[in-house]
Design a protein around this motif. Structure first.
Motif, short mmCIF file in Angstrom:
data_model
loop_
_atom_site.label_atom_id
_atom_site.label_comp_id
_atom_site.label_asym_id
_atom_site.label_seq_id
_atom_site.Cartn_x
_atom_site.Cartn_y
_atom_site.Cartn_z
N GLY A 14 -4.58 -5.27 -4.93
CA GLY A 14 -3.31 -4.94 -5.57
C GLY A 14 -2.74 -3.60 -5.17
O GLY A 14 -1.60 -3.29 -5.50
N SER A 16 -1.90 -0.29 -2.34
CA SER A 16 -1.01 -0.12 -1.20
C SER A 16 -1.56 0.88 -0.20
O SER A 16 -2.31 1.79 -0.57
N VAL A 65 1.41 -12.47 5.16
CA VAL A 65 1.75 -11.13 4.69
C VAL A 65 3.23 -11.00 4.32
O VAL A 65 3.63 -9.97 3.76
N ARG A 68 4.89 -8.95 1.37
CA ARG A 68 3.97 -7.89 0.93
C ARG A 68 3.92 -6.72 1.91
O ARG A 68 3.69 -5.59 1.49
N MET A 84 1.84 -1.67 3.44
CA MET A 84 1.13 -2.83 2.92
C MET A 84 1.02 -2.71 1.40
O MET A 84 0.40 -1.76 0.90
N ASP A 85 1.62 -3.63 0.70
CA ASP A 85 1.57 -3.66 -0.75
C ASP A 85 0.83 -4.91 -1.22
O ASP A 85 0.66 -5.86 -0.48
N SER A 86 0.44 -4.89 -2.49
CA SER A 86 -0.25 -6.04 -3.09
C SER A 86 -1.40 -6.51 -2.21
O SER A 86 -1.55 -7.72 -1.94
N LYS A 88 -4.82 -7.72 -0.66
CA LYS A 88 -5.82 -8.69 -1.08
C LYS A 88 -7.10 -8.46 -0.28
O LYS A 88 -7.06 -7.91 0.83
N ASP A 91 -7.03 -9.19 3.37
CA ASP A 91 -6.29 -8.31 4.27
C ASP A 91 -7.22 -7.30 4.96
O ASP A 91 -6.79 -6.59 5.87
#
Length: 115
Positions: A14, A16, A65, A68, A84-86, A88, A91
């Motif tokens: 979750g 960044s 991606v 996100r 890069m957000d959210s 996982k 990733d």
């Protein structure tokens, strides 16, 4: 050609990160720039790309991606970024940048997503 990636690290799911790639040795503004990633035991995959301003600055994202991650570039600094957000766990990988016109790779930057 030299590409130096930075900005990786450990982040919780979750969270960044913003990756940077400083490029030199070629006319940065004229080339499409790409971010790839490679997880252990997997092939290197294209994550995102951004075309030159002359080509419209069009961006592309891998389906995994899209929505996100955001790729941007600063031609005054010869640098391409990947926000890069959210994030996982899937990733997690070593992230590399590359010019579309040159077959050179940097050392990459490690992204770990774990609680």
């Amino acid at each position: 050609v030299q590409l130096v990636e930075s900005g990786g690290g450990l982040v919780q799911p979750g969270g960044s990160l913003r990756l940077s790639c400083a490029a030199s040795g070629f006319t940065f503004s004229s080339y499409t720039m790409r971010w790839y990633r490679q997880a252990p035991g997997r092939e290197r995959e294209l994550v995102a790309s951004i075309m030159s301003a002359g080509a419209g600055g069009i961006t592309f994202y891998a389906p995994s991606v899209k929505g996100r991650f955001t790729i941007t570039r600063d031609n005054t600094k010869n640098t391409v970024y990947l926000r890069m957000d959210s994030l996982k766990p899937e990733d997690a990988a070593v992230y590399f940048c590359k010019s579309a016109g040159h077959n050179y790779w940097g050392q990459g930057t490690q992204v770990t997503v774990s609680s």
